[in-house]
Design a protein around this motif. Sequence first.
Motif, mmCIF file in Angstrom:
data_model
loop_
_atom_site.group_PDB
_atom_site.id
_atom_site.type_symbol
_atom_site.label_atom_id
_atom_site.label_comp_id
_atom_site.label_asym_id
_atom_site.label_seq_id
_atom_site.Cartn_x
_atom_site.Cartn_y
_atom_site.Cartn_z
ATOM 1 N N TYR A 139 57.001 57.403 70.218
ATOM 2 C CA TYR A 139 55.802 58.245 70.248
ATOM 3 C C TYR A 139 55.842 59.136 69.018
ATOM 4 O O TYR A 139 56.887 59.725 68.697
ATOM 5 N N ALA A 140 54.715 59.224 68.293
ATOM 6 C CA ALA A 140 54.626 60.042 67.090
ATOM 7 C C ALA A 140 53.318 60.830 67.121
ATOM 8 O O ALA A 140 52.391 60.576 66.359
ATOM 9 N N ASN A 141 53.272 61.769 68.060
ATOM 10 C CA ASN A 141 52.054 62.529 68.380
ATOM 11 C C ASN A 141 50.933 61.629 68.889
ATOM 12 O O ASN A 141 49.802 62.057 69.088
ATOM 13 N N ALA A 142 51.249 60.388 69.087
ATOM 14 C CA ALA A 142 50.420 59.385 69.745
ATOM 15 C C ALA A 142 51.356 58.223 70.042
ATOM 16 O O ALA A 142 52.428 58.104 69.434
ATOM 17 N N ALA A 143 50.974 57.372 70.960
ATOM 18 C CA ALA A 143 51.860 56.301 71.393
ATOM 19 C C ALA A 143 51.968 55.208 70.342
ATOM 20 O O ALA A 143 50.963 54.671 69.874
ATOM 21 N N VAL A 144 53.195 54.897 69.962
ATOM 22 C CA VAL A 144 53.486 53.671 69.230
ATOM 23 C C VAL A 144 53.747 52.574 70.260
ATOM 24 O O VAL A 144 53.145 51.512 70.229
ATOM 25 N N ARG A 145 54.644 52.879 71.182
ATOM 26 C CA ARG A 145 54.815 52.094 72.406
ATOM 27 C C ARG A 145 55.338 53.031 73.467
ATOM 28 O O ARG A 145 56.422 53.587 73.313
ATOM 29 N N SER A 156 51.079 50.326 63.969
ATOM 30 C CA SER A 156 50.549 51.367 64.844
ATOM 31 C C SER A 156 49.844 52.441 64.023
ATOM 32 O O SER A 156 50.237 52.751 62.893
ATOM 33 N N SER A 157 48.823 53.042 64.611
ATOM 34 C CA SER A 157 48.070 54.106 63.941
ATOM 35 C C SER A 157 48.625 55.491 64.247
ATOM 36 O O SER A 157 48.070 56.494 63.784
ATOM 37 N N THR A 208 59.680 53.303 61.294
ATOM 38 C CA THR A 208 59.210 53.492 59.927
ATOM 39 C C THR A 208 57.738 53.888 59.955
ATOM 40 O O THR A 208 56.984 53.447 60.827
ATOM 41 N N ALA A 209 57.344 54.714 59.002
ATOM 42 C CA ALA A 209 55.962 55.178 58.953
ATOM 43 C C ALA A 209 55.557 55.489 57.520
ATOM 44 O O ALA A 209 56.311 56.130 56.780
ATOM 45 N N THR A 210 54.372 55.035 57.140
ATOM 46 C CA THR A 210 53.832 55.322 55.814
ATOM 47 C C THR A 210 53.104 56.655 55.775
ATOM 48 O O THR A 210 52.843 57.185 54.700
ATOM 49 N N ASN A 231 47.698 52.678 60.657
ATOM 50 C CA ASN A 231 48.283 51.340 60.837
ATOM 51 C C ASN A 231 49.573 51.157 60.051
ATOM 52 O O ASN A 231 49.947 50.035 59.727
ATOM 53 N N GLY A 232 50.265 52.262 59.789
ATOM 54 C CA GLY A 232 51.456 52.185 58.964
ATOM 55 C C GLY A 232 52.762 52.454 59.673
ATOM 56 O O GLY A 232 53.796 52.586 59.013
#
Length: 265
Positions: free
Chosen positions: A176-182, A221-222, A200-202, A206-207
């Motif tokens: 979770y990154a302030n919203a669900a990745v999974r 994921s967004s 990993t995150a850009t 969608n990164g």
Amino acid sequence: LLLRDTLSFANSHTDFTVTGAGMPTFGVQAVDLAANIDDLNLYGGTVTVSNGAKLPTVSGLELQLDASNPFGNLSLPANGTKLSTWSDLSGNGNHATQPTAAEQPAWIAGDASTIGGIPTLRFDGNDTIATTTLFDNSYSVFTVSKLEGTQNLRLISSDTQNWLLGYWSGGEDQMYANAAVRLAANNPPATTNPHMYIGTATGSANGTSFYDGDRTIVTGSSAVGPIGEIQLGGEYFANPGTEISKGDVSEVLIYDGVVSAADRN
């Protein structure tokens, strides 16, 4: 991760020499090799030497926490010692700290209970340790961890953001990154298996991607929230004292930006 070599000595005098450009330094468990190895006069038995091998050359390393070198000087505490500081080996001074003695994790020497038999930091369901450095939303995070099995909430999380990696609400394979990745409570159910969770995150739509070793869990994921102050042991930052897990964390790496697939693997 820590690499290990075992040096077996026959019933005769044995010498060894480590040479070569760029050789890693060596730390030793059970036997002190700080002095001349010749002074040990070993004529039988086995010495286990831990090799704090250098990481591959990948730019942007911001944090390196390794339970095999918790103080950053190759000295090791006594088994079960509570740690107030877990030293950052990246050279950036991003140490993880816990000033409250009752909430400090324990350093556990490598044994049958630890991941791969190497040292770990053990969290008892009340312990946390965190950086004071804020990490942003462009990152590659590599972790080695496992749950103890009786308190399965957050284990790798943030002290300042609603961010988590690996575990949540009775489940594993969660991010979770302030919203669900999974995010799915109890799905799949948490186990005591070791995991190498990678996020990993850009920092852009969608990164964000999520892996367990070479197993892909989510890509594209967004969810783009920052890590903030990374915290181990768990805890939901908005409600201190909640969602803490029992488990082990042996290593954490954070790079600035997304590393290549070749470097990740």
